[in-house]
Design a protein around this motif. Structure first.
Motif, PDB file in Angstrom:
ATOM      1  N   ILE A  48     -75.743  65.470 -95.896  1.00 30.23           N
ATOM      2  CA  ILE A  48     -76.412  64.237 -95.577  1.00 30.23           C
ATOM      3  C   ILE A  48     -75.402  63.295 -95.107  1.00 30.23           C
ATOM      4  O   ILE A  48     -75.720  62.643 -94.196  1.00 30.23           O
ATOM      5  CB  ILE A  48     -76.985  63.606 -97.224  1.00 30.23           C
ATOM      6  N   VAL A  49     -74.152  63.337 -95.464  1.00 29.21           N
ATOM      7  CA  VAL A  49     -73.053  62.512 -94.889  1.00 29.21           C
ATOM      8  C   VAL A  49     -72.999  63.059 -93.486  1.00 29.21           C
ATOM      9  O   VAL A  49     -72.941  62.017 -92.487  1.00 29.21           O
ATOM     10  CB  VAL A  49     -71.728  62.935 -95.533  1.00 29.21           C
ATOM     11  N   HIS A  50     -72.623  64.178 -93.153  1.00 24.55           N
ATOM     12  CA  HIS A  50     -72.772  64.769 -91.862  1.00 24.55           C
ATOM     13  C   HIS A  50     -73.839  64.099 -90.901  1.00 24.55           C
ATOM     14  O   HIS A  50     -73.899  63.684 -89.824  1.00 24.55           O
ATOM     15  CB  HIS A  50     -72.502  66.132 -91.758  1.00 24.55           C
ATOM     16  N   LYS A  51     -75.201  64.506 -91.284  1.00 22.99           N
ATOM     17  CA  LYS A  51     -76.271  64.015 -90.572  1.00 22.99           C
ATOM     18  C   LYS A  51     -76.302  62.669 -90.303  1.00 22.99           C
ATOM     19  O   LYS A  51     -76.637  62.215 -89.255  1.00 22.99           O
ATOM     20  CB  LYS A  51     -77.443  64.506 -91.245  1.00 22.99           C
ATOM     21  N   PHE A  52     -75.879  61.869 -91.403  1.00 26.09           N
ATOM     22  CA  PHE A  52     -76.062  60.407 -91.240  1.00 26.09           C
ATOM     23  C   PHE A  52     -75.093  59.964 -90.284  1.00 26.09           C
ATOM     24  O   PHE A  52     -75.174  59.170 -89.357  1.00 26.09           O
ATOM     25  CB  PHE A  52     -75.945  59.672 -92.691  1.00 26.09           C
ATOM     26  N   GLU A  53     -73.545  60.246 -90.580  1.00 26.24           N
ATOM     27  CA  GLU A  53     -72.560  59.958 -89.729  1.00 26.24           C
ATOM     28  C   GLU A  53     -72.681  60.034 -88.182  1.00 26.24           C
ATOM     29  O   GLU A  53     -72.186  59.812 -87.217  1.00 26.24           O
ATOM     30  CB  GLU A  53     -71.101  60.266 -90.211  1.00 26.24           C
ATOM     31  N   ARG A  54     -73.460  61.474 -87.774  1.00 26.51           N
ATOM     32  CA  ARG A  54     -73.665  61.995 -86.652  1.00 26.51           C
ATOM     33  C   ARG A  54     -74.217  60.957 -85.530  1.00 26.51           C
ATOM     34  O   ARG A  54     -73.965  60.951 -84.507  1.00 26.51           O
ATOM     35  CB  ARG A  54     -74.467  63.228 -86.679  1.00 26.51           C
ATOM     36  N   TYR A  55     -75.148  60.037 -86.077  1.00 24.06           N
ATOM     37  CA  TYR A  55     -75.774  59.242 -85.204  1.00 24.06           C
ATOM     38  C   TYR A  55     -75.564  57.671 -85.772  1.00 24.06           C
ATOM     39  O   TYR A  55     -75.973  56.858 -84.927  1.00 24.06           O
ATOM     40  CB  TYR A  55     -77.316  59.395 -85.477  1.00 24.06           C
TER      41      TYR A  55
END
Length: 356
Positions: A48-55
């Motif tokens: 979730i951290v990766h997906k959130f930080e990606r955008y």
């Protein structure tokens, strides 16, 4: 240390939310919102951290460029450094040390964010993306921050807003943009949340490596505990704790400098150059791990270097005071040097004696 920065992030975001809503939303409520958002992202794990930080960085970049366009006319580009040459040099040493302290903490938790990367991921790409991501963001934001600081000294409206809070100052920087300016401040508030959610996730993993009993507690539970700590401390200390932590947290960063030097020397001198691979299966086997005496002693010697070279609000070391009229912070560099010189011979003796 991650919890401390998380508390500061909650207070900053709370100040921004409060500045936008005026009396309709207090700083305390803003802190609660921030802490819950940080905890929610961190609790659901690294994916979730990766997906959130990606955008999440995209609207923040836009908000920063709008800030430059809105506030840039009040930046005092003619401002000059105050003091003689030695004092200016000392001040620059201290400023760089402060910035270094804010970013070097990532070295102790950075590996937590790459555990699900493919094993064939290029080491060079991993290093340079991490390095550039940390430093480019830091430099970019600090240039804007320096510009705003020069404006506070010359713009009464900004000075009055800064006397209220940092959030009020940011809102003043968007003066004239109406609701769109308020939206930009909201985006920056969520930027504080996105910066601290990964650190809270990593802090939970840090608790788990304290021992077998701590490891038995699920990571999500540690995230909840850390969220509660950040929430309570940010709400209770929103008026005084911010300044205390801003002065105290840079001191905490000194421990990382000798630790990082020791880790690099262990990797390069005693593994890469000697052609000895790491035994990853022994990561928690006390009978196979190094004794740690060499590392502990070198770390303590490094700390001694930090103590005599630091120039902080609460303490100035004797070596630091020899730089300029008010002292210059070189504690990080002395810590690295002291530990770097001490560790190799001690580790060599440790290997000779204990063979591990």
């Amino acid at each position: 240390m991650q919890i401390g920065w998380g508390i500061i992030g909650c207070i900053l975001a709370g100040q921004m939310f409060s500045a936008i809503n005026g009396k309709g939303l207090t700083v305390a409520v803003g802190c609660v919102i921030s802490a819950l958002c940080i905890g929610l992202i961190a609790t659901f794990g690294i994916s979730i951290v990766h997906k959130f930080e990606r955008y999440a960085f995209i609207p923040q970049i836009v908000a920063f460029f709008v800030l430059i366009g809105s506030a840039g006319k009040n930046f005092d580009t003619s401002a000059v450094s105050i003091g003689d040459a030695t004092t200016i040099t000392a001040s620059r040493c201290s400023f760089f040390a402060l910035e270094f302290a804010g970013i070097i903490g990532f070295s102790s938790i950075g590996a937590d964010f790459y555990v699900y990367y493919p094993t064939g991921t290029s080491k060079r790409i991993t290093f340079f993306t991490t390095w550039s991501g940390c430093w480019l963001a830091l430099i970019f934001c600090n240039i804007i921050g320096v510009g705003i600081a020069t404006g506070v000294a010359t713009n009464p409206a900004w000075s009055d807003a800064y006397s209220i809070s940092s959030g009020a100052l940011l809102l003043a920087c968007y003066d004239g943009l109406g609701g769109f300016g308020s939206l930009c401040v909201v985006i920056l508030a969520f930027g504080s949340i996105t910066n601290n959610a990964p650190a809270t996730y990593a802090a939970a993993l840090t608790f788990q490596v304290l021992g077998r009993y701590a490891k038995a507690v699920p990571r999500w539970f540690w995230c909840v505990v850390i969220t509660v700590i950040e929430l309570v401390c940010s709400v209770a200390g929103r008026n005084n704790l911010f300044a205390i932590f801003m002065n105290f947290l840079p001191i905490m960063s000194y421990w990382i400098c000798p630790w990082l030097m020791i880790a690099l020397e262990e990797h390069i001198i005693f593994h890469v150059l000697r052609g000895v691979p790491f035994d990853w299966t022994a990561w928690e086997d006390k009978k196979k791990l190094p004794i740690g005496a060499a590392a502990l002693f070198a770390w303590l010697v490094g700390w001694a270097g930090a103590i005599i070279g630091m120039a902080q609000v609460w303490y100035h070391g004797p070596v630091a005071m020899a730089i300029g009229g008010y002292g210059g912070d070189i504690g990080a560099w002395l810590a690295i040097a002291f530990a770097g010189v001490t560790y190799p011979p001690l580790r060599y003796l440790e290997l000779k004696m204990f063979k591990r």
